[in-house]
Design a protein around this motif. Structure first.
Motif, PDB file in Angstrom:
ATOM      1  N   CYS A 229       0.857  -0.824   0.477  1.00 50.71           N
ATOM      2  CA  CYS A 229      -0.367   0.166  -0.212  1.00 50.71           C
ATOM      3  C   CYS A 229       1.181   1.804  -0.020  1.00 50.71           C
ATOM      4  O   CYS A 229       2.066   1.894   0.436  1.00 50.71           O
ATOM      5  CB  CYS A 229      -0.873   0.401   1.466  1.00 50.71           C
ATOM      6  SG  CYS A 229      -1.693   1.481   1.055  1.00 50.71           S
ATOM      7  N   TRP A 244      -3.020   4.836  -3.629  1.00 51.71           N
ATOM      8  CA  TRP A 244      -2.867   4.314  -5.137  1.00 51.71           C
ATOM      9  C   TRP A 244      -3.428   2.572  -4.515  1.00 51.71           C
ATOM     10  O   TRP A 244      -2.900   1.643  -3.720  1.00 51.71           O
ATOM     11  CB  TRP A 244      -1.201   4.337  -5.858  1.00 51.71           C
ATOM     12  CG  TRP A 244      -0.968   5.126  -6.320  1.00 51.71           C
ATOM     13  CD1 TRP A 244      -1.176   5.675  -7.793  1.00 51.71           C
ATOM     14  CD2 TRP A 244      -0.533   6.450  -5.846  1.00 51.71           C
ATOM     15  NE1 TRP A 244      -0.690   6.335  -7.475  1.00 51.71           N
ATOM     16  CE2 TRP A 244      -0.265   7.276  -6.140  1.00 51.71           C
ATOM     17  CE3 TRP A 244      -0.361   7.128  -4.451  1.00 51.71           C
ATOM     18  CZ2 TRP A 244       0.128   8.986  -6.094  1.00 51.71           C
ATOM     19  CZ3 TRP A 244       0.492   8.596  -3.965  1.00 51.71           C
ATOM     20  CH2 TRP A 244       0.691   9.061  -4.802  1.00 51.71           C
ATOM     21  N   PRO A 245      -4.258   2.419  -5.395  1.00 56.31           N
ATOM     22  CA  PRO A 245      -4.669   0.856  -5.139  1.00 56.31           C
ATOM     23  C   PRO A 245      -3.439  -0.066  -4.718  1.00 56.31           C
ATOM     24  O   PRO A 245      -2.483  -0.197  -5.945  1.00 56.31           O
ATOM     25  CB  PRO A 245      -5.325   0.863  -6.320  1.00 56.31           C
ATOM     26  CG  PRO A 245      -4.688   1.180  -7.273  1.00 56.31           C
ATOM     27  CD  PRO A 245      -4.200   2.081  -6.268  1.00 56.31           C
ATOM     28  N   ASN A 246      -3.623  -1.258  -4.087  1.00 59.43           N
ATOM     29  CA  ASN A 246      -1.964  -2.473  -4.290  1.00 59.43           C
ATOM     30  C   ASN A 246      -3.401  -3.476  -5.475  1.00 59.43           C
ATOM     31  O   ASN A 246      -3.637  -4.141  -4.756  1.00 59.43           O
ATOM     32  CB  ASN A 246      -2.567  -2.791  -2.436  1.00 59.43           C
ATOM     33  CG  ASN A 246      -1.627  -3.552  -2.568  1.00 59.43           C
ATOM     34  OD1 ASN A 246      -0.732  -4.002  -3.451  1.00 59.43           O
ATOM     35  ND2 ASN A 246      -0.953  -4.570  -1.047  1.00 59.43           N
ATOM     36  N   HIS A 247      -2.227  -3.895  -6.615  1.00 63.78           N
ATOM     37  CA  HIS A 247      -2.300  -5.288  -6.955  1.00 63.78           C
ATOM     38  C   HIS A 247      -2.049  -6.283  -7.112  1.00 63.78           C
ATOM     39  O   HIS A 247      -2.772  -7.316  -7.310  1.00 63.78           O
ATOM     40  CB  HIS A 247      -2.682  -4.234  -8.483  1.00 63.78           C
ATOM     41  CG  HIS A 247      -3.488  -2.978  -8.911  1.00 63.78           C
ATOM     42  ND1 HIS A 247      -4.822  -2.834  -9.087  1.00 63.78           N
ATOM     43  CD2 HIS A 247      -2.684  -1.847  -9.051  1.00 63.78           C
ATOM     44  CE1 HIS A 247      -5.102  -2.065  -9.201  1.00 63.78           C
ATOM     45  NE2 HIS A 247      -4.185  -1.064  -9.627  1.00 63.78           N
ATOM     46  N   ASP A 248      -1.082  -6.144  -6.828  1.00 58.63           N
ATOM     47  CA  ASP A 248      -0.055  -7.405  -6.255  1.00 58.63           C
ATOM     48  C   ASP A 248       0.617  -8.164  -5.548  1.00 58.63           C
ATOM     49  O   ASP A 248       0.957  -9.080  -5.053  1.00 58.63           O
ATOM     50  CB  ASP A 248       1.106  -7.022  -7.562  1.00 58.63           C
ATOM     51  CG  ASP A 248       2.390  -5.614  -7.208  1.00 58.63           C
ATOM     52  OD1 ASP A 248       1.847  -5.563  -6.442  1.00 58.63           O
ATOM     53  OD2 ASP A 248       2.969  -5.843  -7.969  1.00 58.63           O
ATOM     54  N   TRP A 249       0.016  -6.804  -4.141  1.00 54.38           N
ATOM     55  CA  TRP A 249       0.538  -7.339  -2.353  1.00 54.38           C
ATOM     56  C   TRP A 249       1.727  -7.236  -2.569  1.00 54.38           C
ATOM     57  O   TRP A 249       2.703  -8.278  -1.182  1.00 54.38           O
ATOM     58  CB  TRP A 249       0.364  -8.054  -2.709  1.00 54.38           C
ATOM     59  CG  TRP A 249      -1.302  -8.152  -2.000  1.00 54.38           C
ATOM     60  CD1 TRP A 249      -3.003  -8.623  -3.713  1.00 54.38           C
ATOM     61  CD2 TRP A 249      -2.690  -8.017  -1.634  1.00 54.38           C
ATOM     62  NE1 TRP A 249      -4.037  -8.245  -2.628  1.00 54.38           N
ATOM     63  CE2 TRP A 249      -3.967  -7.312  -1.587  1.00 54.38           C
ATOM     64  CE3 TRP A 249      -1.878  -7.269   0.210  1.00 54.38           C
ATOM     65  CZ2 TRP A 249      -4.829  -7.671  -0.690  1.00 54.38           C
ATOM     66  CZ3 TRP A 249      -3.304  -7.017   0.887  1.00 54.38           C
ATOM     67  CH2 TRP A 249      -4.908  -6.979   0.205  1.00 54.38           C
ATOM     68  N   ARG A 266       9.931  -2.562  -4.394  1.00 50.93           N
ATOM     69  CA  ARG A 266       9.356  -2.978  -4.250  1.00 50.93           C
ATOM     70  C   ARG A 266      10.053  -4.836  -4.079  1.00 50.93           C
ATOM     71  O   ARG A 266      11.476  -5.048  -4.491  1.00 50.93           O
ATOM     72  CB  ARG A 266       8.397  -3.632  -5.571  1.00 50.93           C
ATOM     73  CG  ARG A 266       6.976  -2.847  -5.852  1.00 50.93           C
ATOM     74  CD  ARG A 266       6.223  -2.967  -5.849  1.00 50.93           C
ATOM     75  NE  ARG A 266       5.074  -1.721  -5.857  1.00 50.93           N
ATOM     76  CZ  ARG A 266       4.444  -1.751  -5.369  1.00 50.93           C
ATOM     77  NH1 ARG A 266       4.096  -1.985  -4.342  1.00 50.93           N
ATOM     78  NH2 ARG A 266       2.959  -0.362  -5.502  1.00 50.93           N
ATOM     79  N   GLU A 280      -3.112   6.400 -11.004  1.00 56.82           N
ATOM     80  CA  GLU A 280      -2.736   5.824 -11.539  1.00 56.82           C
ATOM     81  C   GLU A 280      -1.117   5.236 -10.985  1.00 56.82           C
ATOM     82  O   GLU A 280       0.073   6.724 -10.673  1.00 56.82           O
ATOM     83  CB  GLU A 280      -2.674   4.570 -12.164  1.00 56.82           C
ATOM     84  CG  GLU A 280      -4.485   4.655 -11.987  1.00 56.82           C
ATOM     85  CD  GLU A 280      -4.871   3.494 -10.770  1.00 56.82           C
ATOM     86  OE1 GLU A 280      -4.090   2.705 -11.001  1.00 56.82           O
ATOM     87  OE2 GLU A 280      -5.606   3.121 -11.000  1.00 56.82           O
ATOM     88  N   GLU A 281      -0.518   4.231 -10.821  1.00 58.31           N
ATOM     89  CA  GLU A 281       1.318   4.755 -11.440  1.00 58.31           C
ATOM     90  C   GLU A 281       1.704   4.804 -13.008  1.00 58.31           C
ATOM     91  O   GLU A 281       0.825   4.831 -13.899  1.00 58.31           O
ATOM     92  CB  GLU A 281       2.092   2.865 -10.724  1.00 58.31           C
ATOM     93  CG  GLU A 281       1.610   2.490  -9.996  1.00 58.31           C
ATOM     94  CD  GLU A 281       2.702   0.613  -9.927  1.00 58.31           C
ATOM     95  OE1 GLU A 281       2.282   0.811  -8.729  1.00 58.31           O
ATOM     96  OE2 GLU A 281       2.341   0.682 -11.320  1.00 58.31           O
ATOM     97  N   LYS A 284       6.118   0.781 -14.060  1.00 52.24           N
ATOM     98  CA  LYS A 284       6.713   0.318 -13.425  1.00 52.24           C
ATOM     99  C   LYS A 284       7.469  -0.828 -14.362  1.00 52.24           C
ATOM    100  O   LYS A 284       7.376  -0.621 -15.319  1.00 52.24           O
ATOM    101  CB  LYS A 284       6.572  -0.779 -12.277  1.00 52.24           C
ATOM    102  CG  LYS A 284       4.690  -1.024 -13.595  1.00 52.24           C
ATOM    103  CD  LYS A 284       3.919  -2.393 -12.818  1.00 52.24           C
ATOM    104  CE  LYS A 284       2.997  -2.533 -13.425  1.00 52.24           C
ATOM    105  NZ  LYS A 284       2.035  -3.900 -12.445  1.00 52.24           N
TER     106      LYS A 284
END
Length: 494
Positions: A229, A244-249, A266, A280-281, A284
């Motif tokens: 997060c 920002w939303p957490n897509h892949d944790w 990360r 959004e990002e 990456k």
């Protein structure tokens, strides 16, 4: 009839002068010395037995161990009683070639002490005292060697690779304690609670970083959690600016700002770029094979340096982050990265166990080779967790953990600590000589992170074992030299 009475012959009586006793005030062994005429010749073949007549048999020889003595072929200074007295007065009777110190205690006469003091004072005239600049760490940290302020931080992440501490350009210190973030204004000494993570699924805060100073506007701080997060908060209004939303944790490992953007490393080796104006990002990409432990933009914002848990350091072009300009290597995980403020092409990197070295690289060499050689290497035999260049002097600061022995060719898998001045210390090195100026034991545990003050003179260190933070005075501000008066300022040309 022949005279059998023992005594000198008539020929000897014609050549020698009558003997008379004379007491010398320069030596206590001249009770039986005699005064001869100055026209006599000196016999250099005098036997050692005759020289022992004037020696003090009650004292032990004063020859230093493992120090060679003069050969017998040289001219001795104590051949006659007259020259022996002169040699003893001036401290030249000792036949040793080398002396560690002036043996003043063995001199019993006032004249001997006086001449020894004169020799020592004369030698001081040729010694130059090294000058210490007022901005150097030798004039501040080396003299005080004590912290200025200590703060408690219960709940600090028990992780040596985390970044729970941040220092803002407006002199605000923030620390992550579990699910909460607290900050203190060091000017007013007021402590406030910034935010907390309401849901356990959001994880624990692992990385904090303040945005660069802005002429006007809010003071922003970005945070990343163990579950991936990412949020940005305003410390002036204590409000959340962006999430920002957490897509892949995948957990956040490191943060670094550039203007209103920041890069996030990360745990899967990817680097993401965020903009506070975008929901959004921005982008990456895959950068490393291990956890991205370190991220740092250069002072001129032309390059981005990243480091991982496998000891690999990459340099990226800021215009195209997918373009790698260089690759450097350490033998252990790398977290410490620092770009030089007064020479933007210099990058310092530090490795943890089993590396323990600090390398200084130059981006100028990246144009000729992808894998450059370091300009300078500082071997510490201890884990390096943070690096900082001084903005006021040519010095480099490093914080350390445990130290180990370098004697073996292959280090064990588990660290076996040994006593060292680098252990859990703040150490300042001179550049480019790489000479260690000062080492101060900062904490009883690993100094896992440190932050510089806005003016570049203070340092905050953190230790998760103590759950404490300490502020140190390391450097001083460089005095601004006034403008020299010129003839053109006083007179005008027509």
């Amino acid at each position: 009839m022949t005279d059998l009475t023992p005594g000198p012959s008539r020929e000897q009586c014609k050549l020698e002068t009558p003997l008379r006793k004379r007491r010398s005030r320069a030596s206590i062994t001249n009770d039986f010395s005699v005064k001869r005429q100055r026209v006599e010749t000196i016999d250099f073949k005098e036997s050692p037995v005759e020289r022992q007549e004037y020696a003090d048999v009650n004292t032990e020889p004063r020859a230093d161990r493992f120090i060679s003595t003069r050969p017998e072929a040289l001219f001795p200074m104590n051949t006659t009683p007259h020259t022996n007295r002169i040699a003893k007065v001036f401290g030249l009777a000792d036949e040793r070639v080398l002396n560690f110190t002036d043996n003043i205690l063995s001199d019993t006469t006032p004249d001997s002490k006086m001449f020894s003091a004169l020799r020592r004072s004369a030698s001081q005239l040729f010694r130059t005292t090294p000058t210490v600049h007022s901005s150097s760490a030798s004039a501040h940290l080396a003299k005080r060697r004590q912290f200025l302020l200590a703060l408690d931080g219960p709940g600090i992440p028990q992780d040596a690779w985390a970044y729970p501490l941040a220092w803002s350009p407006r002199n605000v210190i923030a620390v992550a304690c579990g699910h909460d973030v607290y900050y203190q204004n060091l000017d007013t000494r007021q402590i406030a609670h910034l935010c907390n993570l309401p849901r356990p699924s959001m994880g624990r805060i692992r990385a904090l970083a303040f945005a660069p100073a802005a002429a006007a506007g809010p003071e922003l701080v970005a945070m990343g959690t163990t579950t991936g997060c990412v949020q940005v908060w305003d410390t002036t209004t204590r409000s959340r600016v962006r999430t920002w939303p957490n897509h892949d944790w995948m957990g956040a490992a490191s943060l670094s700002w550039r203007g209103r953007e920041f890069a996030l490393g990360r745990g899967d080796g990817r680097i993401a770029l965020f903009d506070i104006r975008a929901p959004e990002e921005v982008r990456k990409f895959k950068a490393h094979r291990g956890d991205v432990y370190g991220l740092q933009w250069s002072a001129d914002e032309r390059f981005l340096a990243s480091a991982d848990s496998r000891g690999t350091v990459h340099v990226w072009d800021a215009r195209d982050l997918s373009k790698r300009l260089g690759k450097m290597k350490h033998e252990g995980p790398v977290k410490a990265l620092a770009w030089c403020p007064w020479k933007p092409d210099l990058l310092a990197t530090g490795g943890a166990y089993p590396d323990g070295d600090i390398h200084v690289w130059s981006t100028v060499s990246l144009s000729s080779t992808l894998t450059p050689e370091p300009l300078h290497t500082i071997s510490t035999s201890s884990s390096v967790y943070s690096l900082h260049w001084s903005a006021h002097s040519k010095e480099l600061l490093s914080t350390h953990g445990l130290a180990w022995a370098r004697g073996t060719t292959r280090l064990p898998a588990r660290l076996e600590p040994v006593p060292s001045p680098f252990t859990n210390s703040i150490t300042v090195h001179a550049y480019p000589s790489a000479r260690r100026l000062v080492s101060v034991g900062a904490h009883t545990g690993i100094v896992s992170q440190s932050c510089l003050s806005p003016d570049g003179t203070m340092l905050f260190t953190i230790c998760f074992r103590e759950e404490a933070m300490k502020m140190w005075k390391v450097w001083g501000c460089r005095e601004e030299e006034g403008k020299k008066d010129s003839a053109f300022d006083k007179f005008s040309i027509r």
